[in-house]
Motif scaffolding. Structure first.
Motif, PDB file in Angstrom:
ATOM      1  N   LEU A  65       0.821  -1.207   0.000  1.00  0.00           N
ATOM      2  CA  LEU A  65       0.000   0.000   0.000  1.00  0.00           C
ATOM      3  C   LEU A  65       0.858   1.261   0.000  1.00  0.00           C
ATOM      4  CD1 LEU A  65      -2.844  -1.137   2.405  1.00  0.00           C
ATOM      5  CD2 LEU A  65      -2.990  -0.788  -0.071  1.00  0.00           C
ATOM      6  N   SER A  66       1.976   1.224   0.696  1.00  0.00           N
ATOM      7  CA  SER A  66       2.888   2.365   0.698  1.00  0.00           C
ATOM      8  C   SER A  66       3.442   2.607  -0.707  1.00  0.00           C
ATOM      9  CB  SER A  66       4.033   2.117   1.682  1.00  0.00           C
ATOM     10  OG  SER A  66       4.941   3.191   1.663  1.00  0.00           O
ATOM     11  N   TRP A 112       2.073   1.605  -3.525  1.00  0.00           N
ATOM     12  CA  TRP A 112       0.959   2.022  -4.386  1.00  0.00           C
ATOM     13  C   TRP A 112       0.680   3.518  -4.204  1.00  0.00           C
ATOM     14  CZ3 TRP A 112      -3.787   4.238  -3.560  1.00  0.00           C
ATOM     15  CH2 TRP A 112      -4.622   4.308  -4.678  1.00  0.00           C
ATOM     16  N   ARG A 113       0.654   3.982  -2.945  1.00  0.00           N
ATOM     17  CA  ARG A 113       0.393   5.407  -2.677  1.00  0.00           C
ATOM     18  C   ARG A 113       1.456   6.282  -3.326  1.00  0.00           C
ATOM     19  NH1 ARG A 113      -0.808   3.532   2.335  1.00  0.00           N
ATOM     20  NH2 ARG A 113       1.229   4.116   3.157  1.00  0.00           N
ATOM     21  N   GLN A 114       2.708   5.857  -3.268  1.00  0.00           N
ATOM     22  CA  GLN A 114       3.807   6.651  -3.806  1.00  0.00           C
ATOM     23  C   GLN A 114       3.813   6.671  -5.329  1.00  0.00           C
ATOM     24  OE1 GLN A 114       7.310   4.982  -2.036  1.00  0.00           O
ATOM     25  NE2 GLN A 114       6.781   5.704   0.005  1.00  0.00           N
ATOM     26  N   GLY A 167      -1.128   6.004  -6.519  1.00  0.00           N
ATOM     27  CA  GLY A 167      -2.222   6.583  -5.762  1.00  0.00           C
ATOM     28  C   GLY A 167      -2.050   8.013  -5.317  1.00  0.00           C
ATOM     29  N   LYS A 168      -1.063   8.703  -5.854  1.00  0.00           N
ATOM     30  CA  LYS A 168      -0.800  10.076  -5.422  1.00  0.00           C
ATOM     31  C   LYS A 168      -2.021  10.981  -5.554  1.00  0.00           C
ATOM     32  CE  LYS A 168       4.136  10.124  -6.298  1.00  0.00           C
ATOM     33  NZ  LYS A 168       5.217  10.674  -7.085  1.00  0.00           N
ATOM     34  N   ALA A 178     -12.366   1.518  -3.168  1.00  0.00           N
ATOM     35  CA  ALA A 178     -10.981   1.211  -2.808  1.00  0.00           C
ATOM     36  C   ALA A 178     -10.692  -0.265  -3.009  1.00  0.00           C
ATOM     37  CB  ALA A 178     -10.724   1.613  -1.350  1.00  0.00           C
ATOM     38  N   LEU A 212      -7.827  -1.782  -5.328  1.00  0.00           N
ATOM     39  CA  LEU A 212      -6.643  -2.293  -4.647  1.00  0.00           C
ATOM     40  C   LEU A 212      -6.587  -3.812  -4.558  1.00  0.00           C
ATOM     41  CD1 LEU A 212      -6.437   0.353  -1.811  1.00  0.00           C
ATOM     42  CD2 LEU A 212      -4.975   0.172  -3.839  1.00  0.00           C
ATOM     43  N   LEU A 239      -5.105   1.405   4.110  1.00  0.00           N
ATOM     44  CA  LEU A 239      -4.687   2.471   3.210  1.00  0.00           C
ATOM     45  C   LEU A 239      -4.601   3.787   3.963  1.00  0.00           C
ATOM     46  CD1 LEU A 239      -4.001   3.300   0.304  1.00  0.00           C
ATOM     47  CD2 LEU A 239      -6.435   3.701  -0.054  1.00  0.00           C
ATOM     48  N   GLY A 298      -1.622   4.582   6.366  1.00  0.00           N
ATOM     49  CA  GLY A 298      -0.403   5.142   5.789  1.00  0.00           C
ATOM     50  C   GLY A 298       0.829   4.549   6.433  1.00  0.00           C
ATOM     51  N   ASP A 299       1.730   5.425   6.823  1.00  0.00           N
ATOM     52  CA  ASP A 299       2.975   4.986   7.456  1.00  0.00           C
ATOM     53  C   ASP A 299       2.987   5.319   8.946  1.00  0.00           C
ATOM     54  OD1 ASP A 299       4.130   3.904   5.116  1.00  0.00           O
ATOM     55  OD2 ASP A 299       4.670   5.914   4.441  1.00  0.00           O
TER      56      ASP A 299
END
Length: 134
Positions: free
Chosen positions: A24-25, A27-29, A32-33, A43, A47, A107, A110-111
């Motif tokens: 997921l990290s 994908w976001r970077q 998924g920005k 979602a 995903l 999701l 996040g981190d």
């Protein structure tokens, strides 16, 4: 529906949650920005098909289904309580809804290390709880 039993080890659960976090990290970077999901269904549809290390996120979630918290949102709980005409079908829909909600929660986590720790602890408690749904 087949019986859903807890056959997930503590190590497998930790590894799987770590794998989901990494996927997921990433994908976001990368993808998924600029993506905003309006609900858990949107979602999950996106995903769950996303591949990470040769596996889909939906397949990875299926491996730890017995450790996923149920009724995370009001929508999930409402879906579960809405119909008892066909309990097996209702349970199946509820479990699918809970997987969608859980993936969206991951999701949004996040981190954030504290949120991930809380999620891991909740899943571990569920892993330790015997379940045999028929």
């Amino acid at each position: 529906m087949s019986a859903m039993t807890n056959n997930v080890s503590s190590d497998l659960l930790r590894e799987t949650l770590s794998l989901l976090r990494q996927a997921l990290s990433c994908w976001r970077q990368q993808e998924g920005k600029n993506v905003i999901f309006l609900n858990s269904q949107a979602a999950y549809e996106t995903l769950s098909r996303h591949c990470w290390e040769g596996r889909t996120l939906g397949g990875i979630l299926e491996e730890i289904a017995c450790c996923i918290p149920l009724a995370l949102t009001e929508e999930s709980l409402r879906q579960f309580l809405s119909s008892c005409e066909n309990p097996e079908e209702t349970l199946e829909k509820f479990l699918e809804s809970s997987k969608r909600d859980f993936l969206l929660l991951l999701l949004f986590a996040g981190d954030d290390p504290l949120l991930w720790k809380s999620i891991e602890e909740q899943c571990e408690l569920l892993r330790q709880t015997p379940i045999d749904w028929k």
